[in-house]
Scaffold this motif. Structure first.
Motif, PDB file in Angstrom:
ATOM      1  N   LEU A  91       1.012  -1.241  -0.077  1.00 20.83           N
ATOM      2  CA  LEU A  91      -0.035  -0.088  -0.064  1.00 20.83           C
ATOM      3  C   LEU A  91       1.030   1.263   0.069  1.00 20.83           C
ATOM      4  CD1 LEU A  91      -2.669  -0.989   2.573  1.00 20.83           C
ATOM      5  CD2 LEU A  91      -2.675  -1.642   0.401  1.00 20.83           C
ATOM      6  N   ASP A  92       0.436   2.300  -0.810  1.00 27.95           N
ATOM      7  CA  ASP A  92       1.414   3.451  -0.788  1.00 27.95           C
ATOM      8  C   ASP A  92       0.309   4.580  -0.441  1.00 27.95           C
ATOM      9  OD1 ASP A  92       3.411   5.194  -1.383  1.00 27.95           O
ATOM     10  OD2 ASP A  92       2.585   5.553  -3.362  1.00 27.95           O
ATOM     11  N   LYS A  93      -0.745   4.990  -0.942  1.00 21.94           N
ATOM     12  CA  LYS A  93      -1.408   6.063  -0.686  1.00 21.94           C
ATOM     13  C   LYS A  93      -2.971   5.887  -0.898  1.00 21.94           C
ATOM     14  CE  LYS A  93       1.726   9.421  -2.752  1.00 21.94           C
ATOM     15  NZ  LYS A  93       1.998  10.580  -3.695  1.00 21.94           N
ATOM     16  N   VAL A  94      -3.862   6.358  -0.218  1.00 16.17           N
ATOM     17  CA  VAL A  94      -5.363   6.005  -0.423  1.00 16.17           C
ATOM     18  C   VAL A  94      -6.053   7.481  -0.193  1.00 16.17           C
ATOM     19  CG1 VAL A  94      -5.651   5.859   2.336  1.00 16.17           C
ATOM     20  CG2 VAL A  94      -7.007   4.710   0.745  1.00 16.17           C
TER      21      VAL A  94
ATOM     22  N   GLU B  44      -9.852   4.378  -2.825  1.00 11.28           N
ATOM     23  CA  GLU B  44      -8.975   3.993  -4.120  1.00 11.28           C
ATOM     24  C   GLU B  44      -7.450   4.010  -3.388  1.00 11.28           C
ATOM     25  OE1 GLU B  44      -9.821   6.444  -7.276  1.00 11.28           O
ATOM     26  OE2 GLU B  44     -11.444   5.652  -7.815  1.00 11.28           O
ATOM     27  N   ILE B  45      -6.778   2.823  -3.217  1.00  3.04           N
ATOM     28  CA  ILE B  45      -5.282   2.879  -3.003  1.00  3.04           C
ATOM     29  C   ILE B  45      -4.528   2.557  -3.862  1.00  3.04           C
ATOM     30  CG2 ILE B  45      -4.053   1.367  -1.277  1.00  3.04           C
ATOM     31  CD1 ILE B  45      -6.730   0.403  -0.046  1.00  3.04           C
ATOM     32  N   THR B  46      -3.358   3.432  -3.953  1.00  2.00           N
ATOM     33  CA  THR B  46      -2.379   3.395  -4.653  1.00  2.00           C
ATOM     34  C   THR B  46      -1.454   2.078  -4.141  1.00  2.00           C
ATOM     35  OG1 THR B  46      -2.706   5.491  -5.487  1.00  2.00           O
ATOM     36  CG2 THR B  46      -0.480   4.557  -5.897  1.00  2.00           C
ATOM     37  N   VAL B  47      -0.895   1.371  -4.890  1.00  2.00           N
ATOM     38  CA  VAL B  47       0.139   0.354  -4.628  1.00  2.00           C
ATOM     39  C   VAL B  47       1.344   0.375  -5.449  1.00  2.00           C
ATOM     40  CG1 VAL B  47      -1.753  -1.155  -3.820  1.00  2.00           C
ATOM     41  CG2 VAL B  47      -1.091  -1.316  -6.312  1.00  2.00           C
ATOM     42  N   LYS B  48       2.462  -0.040  -4.953  1.00  2.00           N
ATOM     43  CA  LYS B  48       3.416   0.124  -5.545  1.00  2.00           C
ATOM     44  C   LYS B  48       4.655  -1.106  -5.081  1.00  2.00           C
ATOM     45  CE  LYS B  48       5.903   3.425  -2.818  1.00  2.00           C
ATOM     46  NZ  LYS B  48       6.677   4.828  -2.870  1.00  2.00           N
ATOM     47  N   GLY B  49       5.541  -1.368  -5.904  1.00  2.00           N
ATOM     48  CA  GLY B  49       6.619  -2.594  -5.312  1.00  2.00           C
ATOM     49  C   GLY B  49       7.588  -2.567  -6.272  1.00  2.00           C
ATOM     50  N   SER B  50       8.713  -2.954  -6.056  1.00  2.00           N
ATOM     51  CA  SER B  50       9.868  -3.416  -6.793  1.00  2.00           C
ATOM     52  C   SER B  50      10.426  -4.955  -6.631  1.00  2.00           C
ATOM     53  CB  SER B  50      11.139  -2.628  -6.223  1.00  2.00           C
ATOM     54  OG  SER B  50      11.274  -2.816  -5.101  1.00  2.00           O
ATOM     55  N   GLY B  51      10.939  -5.396  -7.424  1.00  2.00           N
ATOM     56  CA  GLY B  51      11.124  -7.021  -7.425  1.00  2.00           C
ATOM     57  C   GLY B  51       9.947  -7.875  -7.019  1.00  2.00           C
ATOM     58  N   VAL B  52       8.886  -7.290  -8.012  1.00  2.00           N
ATOM     59  CA  VAL B  52       7.576  -8.082  -7.692  1.00  2.00           C
ATOM     60  C   VAL B  52       7.493  -9.326  -8.391  1.00  2.00           C
ATOM     61  CG1 VAL B  52       5.006  -7.705  -8.085  1.00  2.00           C
ATOM     62  CG2 VAL B  52       6.466  -6.010  -7.487  1.00  2.00           C
TER      63      VAL B  52
END
Length: 245
Positions: free
Chosen positions: A222-225, A233-241
């Motif tokens: 989870l990043d922002k909402v 509405e939730i913004t999601v993010k990641g690395s090495g997914v």
């Protein structure tokens, strides 16, 4: 000139055949990736997988895909509480730089961004909906959630003063934020539920609540909402997914 025309015709035909082969290959790969993701994440339905970029075959030859979009409907996300999940109506992620193993058994995206939508009716299950005493003879509970405008959630709090037989519902505008893996709802101001003095801590037991959402597909976070018309509405993010494997 005749020979040149023949060469040009052959180039056009071969180019057309390559495009057809490329589109057939990408369609097959999308289906295989969707099946693999469904199996890996134990999804109830097959997700949507869209491999972008052209040509696909040259990307495969290079061992990496530029851009892959994934869409999952009605995803049951873990909450950290055994046996309890929360339904994400629509989870979408855009994966960049997807590399895969030689036997195609695993795939990992260098980065990912996306959105997750949770309906107000689903988030309401987290709030305290059973009448709870907040002062002598005064109980309160949350009976509804909706869009409050300007990124706020409108929390409908029902208060009951038993000695007077009074019951009324008060709207409370609340801020919604993400902290670590939790969506938090915090009242901007507290409702007046009767003449009795109610300690802030007691009433916030009703107005304020949080919902943990963890173990999203591939390890995205989870990043922002923000509050929206039909839910948060939730913004999601990641690395090495990891998409699979």
């Amino acid at each position: 000139m005749r020979a040149l025309r023949i060469i040009l015709i052959l180039v056009v035909i071969l180019g057309g055949l390559f495009v057809i082969a490329d589109r057939v290959a990408v369609h097959f790969a999308e289906g295989e990736a969707a099946d693999k993701l469904q199996s890996t994440e134990n999804l109830a339905s097959t997700p949507d997988v869209n491999i972008k970029g052209f040509p696909f075959l040259t990307q495969v030859a290079g061992g990496s895909l530029d851009d892959v979009e994934v869409g999952i409907k009605d995803y049951e996300a873990a909450t950290g509480t055994a046996g309890k999940t929360i339904r994400i109506d629509d989870l979408r992620a855009d994966m960049k730089g997807v590399s895969f193993s030689g036997d195609y058994s695993s795939a990992t995206a260098a980065s990912a961004t996306g959105t997750a939508t949770i309906s107000y009716s689903e988030l309401l299950k987290t709030a305290r909906s059973e009448p709870t005493e907040v002062a002598p003879g005064v109980t309160a509970r949350v009976v509804g959630l909706s869009d409050g405008g300007n990124g706020k959630i409108k929390v409908m709090v029902e208060g009951t003063v038993s000695s007077l037989g009074i019951k009324r519902t008060v709207p409370v505008l609340s801020s919604v934020t993400v902290e670590n893996d939790k969506v938090r709802v915090h009242a901007d101001s507290l409702p007046k539920l009767g003449a009795a003095a109610i300690a802030e801590g007691r009433i916030r037991q009703i107005t304020d609540f949080q919902q943990a959402i963890d173990r999203l597909p591939g390890g995205i976070k989870l990043d922002k909402v923000q509050a929206a018309k039909d839910g948060v509405e939730i913004t999601v993010k990641g690395s090495g997914v990891r998409l699979a494997g």
